[in-house]
Design an enzyme around this catalytic site. Structure first.
Site, short mmCIF file in Angstrom:
data_model
loop_
_atom_site.label_atom_id
_atom_site.label_comp_id
_atom_site.label_asym_id
_atom_site.label_seq_id
_atom_site.Cartn_x
_atom_site.Cartn_y
_atom_site.Cartn_z
N CYS A 1 3.19 8.47 1.80
CA CYS A 1 3.85 7.69 2.21
C CYS A 1 3.59 6.20 1.36
O CYS A 1 3.05 5.57 1.07
CB CYS A 1 2.94 7.11 3.41
SG CYS A 1 2.84 6.68 4.51
N CYS B 1 6.25 -7.02 7.08
CA CYS B 1 7.59 -6.59 7.56
C CYS B 1 7.72 -7.56 9.21
O CYS B 1 7.13 -8.35 9.82
CB CYS B 1 6.67 -5.13 8.99
SG CYS B 1 8.80 -4.30 9.85
N CYS C 1 7.18 -5.02 15.86
CA CYS C 1 7.20 -3.71 16.39
C CYS C 1 5.31 -4.01 17.65
O CYS C 1 4.59 -4.11 16.76
CB CYS C 1 6.41 -2.37 16.31
SG CYS C 1 8.38 -2.08 15.33
N CYS D 1 2.19 -1.99 15.88
CA CYS D 1 1.54 -1.66 14.70
C CYS D 1 1.45 -3.15 13.70
O CYS D 1 1.28 -4.10 13.73
CB CYS D 1 3.04 -1.60 14.14
SG CYS D 1 3.52 -1.57 11.87
N CYS E 1 -0.97 6.08 10.00
CA CYS E 1 -0.03 5.49 10.90
C CYS E 1 -0.34 3.44 11.47
O CYS E 1 -1.01 3.83 12.47
CB CYS E 1 0.18 5.79 11.63
SG CYS E 1 1.20 7.45 11.29
N GLU F 1 1.33 -0.67 0.27
CA GLU F 1 -0.12 -0.20 -0.34
C GLU F 1 1.29 1.61 0.12
O GLU F 1 1.84 1.28 0.59
CB GLU F 1 -1.10 0.19 1.19
CG GLU F 1 -1.78 -1.25 1.54
CD GLU F 1 -2.48 -1.31 2.70
OE1 GLU F 1 -3.13 -2.15 2.72
OE2 GLU F 1 -3.29 -0.05 3.33
#
Ligand code: SAH
Length: 375
Positions: free
Chosen positions: A122, A129, A133, A136, A352, A109
């Site tokens: 962005c 990933c 974290c 996230c 975010c 995305e």
């Protein structure tokens, strides 16, 4: 025969050489044999690079000042984008999210974020990933694979056209803050930076690479001649708390991270942005604000405070306004500059840490329909 037909009909089929992986300086060497084969002059390579980087050609057929036989042969051997737009959604606050389908079916995305005077893109640097974290959504999803330089650059190239069309202006800033950890895909990310800067002429000061704090990557960025900007996702100024939120803290603990950041600042003389997700009563106390100020004492830093954007499966909440104000007040009393950022595009899961793949076809279709009727 059927398969050959399907392949040549499909812009973005594997097997062809992807030009977007390359800096325009390499076009001469890559295209040379094809040009010689058709007895074409060497300057055609520059011409083709111009079509790719300046005129945003969607394919070789759009390159109307090239001879037809050359266009046909180029199309057999090369491609100029590895992405297909799987869907596009527009938020009530103007944010536009794209889901891009890659050639092997993976999806990533990117988000266009308009403000009054500029548009920021962005973009993603990995599919998924690996760094996990705790706050996230991409981390929850796990790692799928690295993106190529072309897959990173193409997010910019394709989104630039959307930005011009939807907002009437091009992208002013690019931030590597979408899915993935840019510095865990260092070669492709550095190549993509070169192409954005040297190919598309995008100013290095308008590009920010955001990292969770991978020291070798910070050193590699410092070694680059161009003044790309660096952002570091800190989220906690102390080892034990940070390692709970950001597990890679175990490998690159705060003292090592800050040693690298000081080196970066000595080399580049540039301000470093620190991102700090504000989670209610987890990392938002005034004491922690003072520890953060201590850490930033001998650095030129700027703190971006992002209220935690809730993701499924956590019972955390974003810090309330009064705790954020107290935190900012403590930073400012210590001479540390800070700003509070509101996550944008919440209604389309573009904020975010919210970027994650939605593979259910129904949902995607609904959102595509919703685009034009955006309120
Ligand atoms: N891996 C890179 C870039 C991707 S994340 C990095 O860590 O910097 C971009 C930013 O969004 C990071 O600062 C990240 O910590 C923040 N973020 C992730 N999830 C979030 C959430 N749920 N709420 C608020 N910010 C979040």
């Amino acid at each position: 025969m059927k398969i050959v037909f399907l392949m040549s009909d499909n812009a973005g089929t594997a097997g062809r050489h992807e030009l977007l992986n390359h800096h325009p300086d390499e076009y001469g060497a890559i295209l040379g044999p094809t040009l010689i084969e058709l007895q074409q002059p060497a300057y055609r390579a520059r011409q083709i690079a111009g079509w790719v980087h300046e005129r945003f050609a969607a394919g070789f057929n759009a390159m109307t000042d090239l001879p037809a036989d050359l266009r046909t042969l180029l199309d057999e051997r090369f491609s100029v984008s590895p992405l297909e737009m799987a869907f596009q959604a527009r938020s009530r606050d103007g944010t536009v999210k794209h889901l891009w389908r890659l050639r092997d079916g993976e999806q990533v995305e990117s988000v266009l974020i308009p403000s009054r005077e500029r548009v920021t893109l962005c973009l993603s640097s990995q599919a998924g990933c690996a760094l996990a974290c705790r706050f996230c959504a991409t981390g929850d999803f796990g790692f799928r694979r690295q993106l190529s330089a072309a897959e990173i650059v193409a997010q910019f190239r394709d989104a630039e056209l959307v930005s011009r069309h939807v907002f009437g202006r091009g992208i002013a800033n690019v931030v590597y803050m979408g899915m993935g950890e840019p510095m865990a895909n260092l070669d492709a990310v550095l190549a993509s930076l070169s192409i954005l800067h040297g190919g598309f002429g995008f100013g290095a000061r308008r590009i920010t690479v955001s990292t969770v704090g991978l020291v070798p990557g910070i050193r590699a960025l410092a070694a680059r001649p161009e003044p790309f900007r660096l952002a570091v996702s800190l989220h906690a100024p102390e080892h034990s708390l940070r390692q709970m939120l950001v597990p890679i803290e175990k490998r690159y603990p705060i003292p090592d991270l800050f040693a690298a950041l000081r080196e970066y600042q000595e080399a580049k003389g540039r301000r470093i942005t620190f991102e700090y997700t504000m989670i209610d009563r987890v990392n938002d106390s005034v004491e922690l604000a003072h520890s953060l100020a201590d850490l930033l004492q001998d650095l030129d830093g700027f703190v971006n405070l992002i209220p935690y954007n809730p993701i499924p499966g956590r019972d955390w909440r974003p810090s309330p306004a009064e705790r954020i104000e107290a935190f900012v007040g403590a930073l400012e009393s210590r001479g540390v500059e800070a700003a509070v950022r509101r996550p944008r595009g919440r209604d389309i899961a573009a904020a975010c840490g919210q970027l994650r793949l939605e593979r259910e076809g129904m949902e995607v279709e609904e959102r595509v329909e919703g685009l034009d009727g955006e309120s």
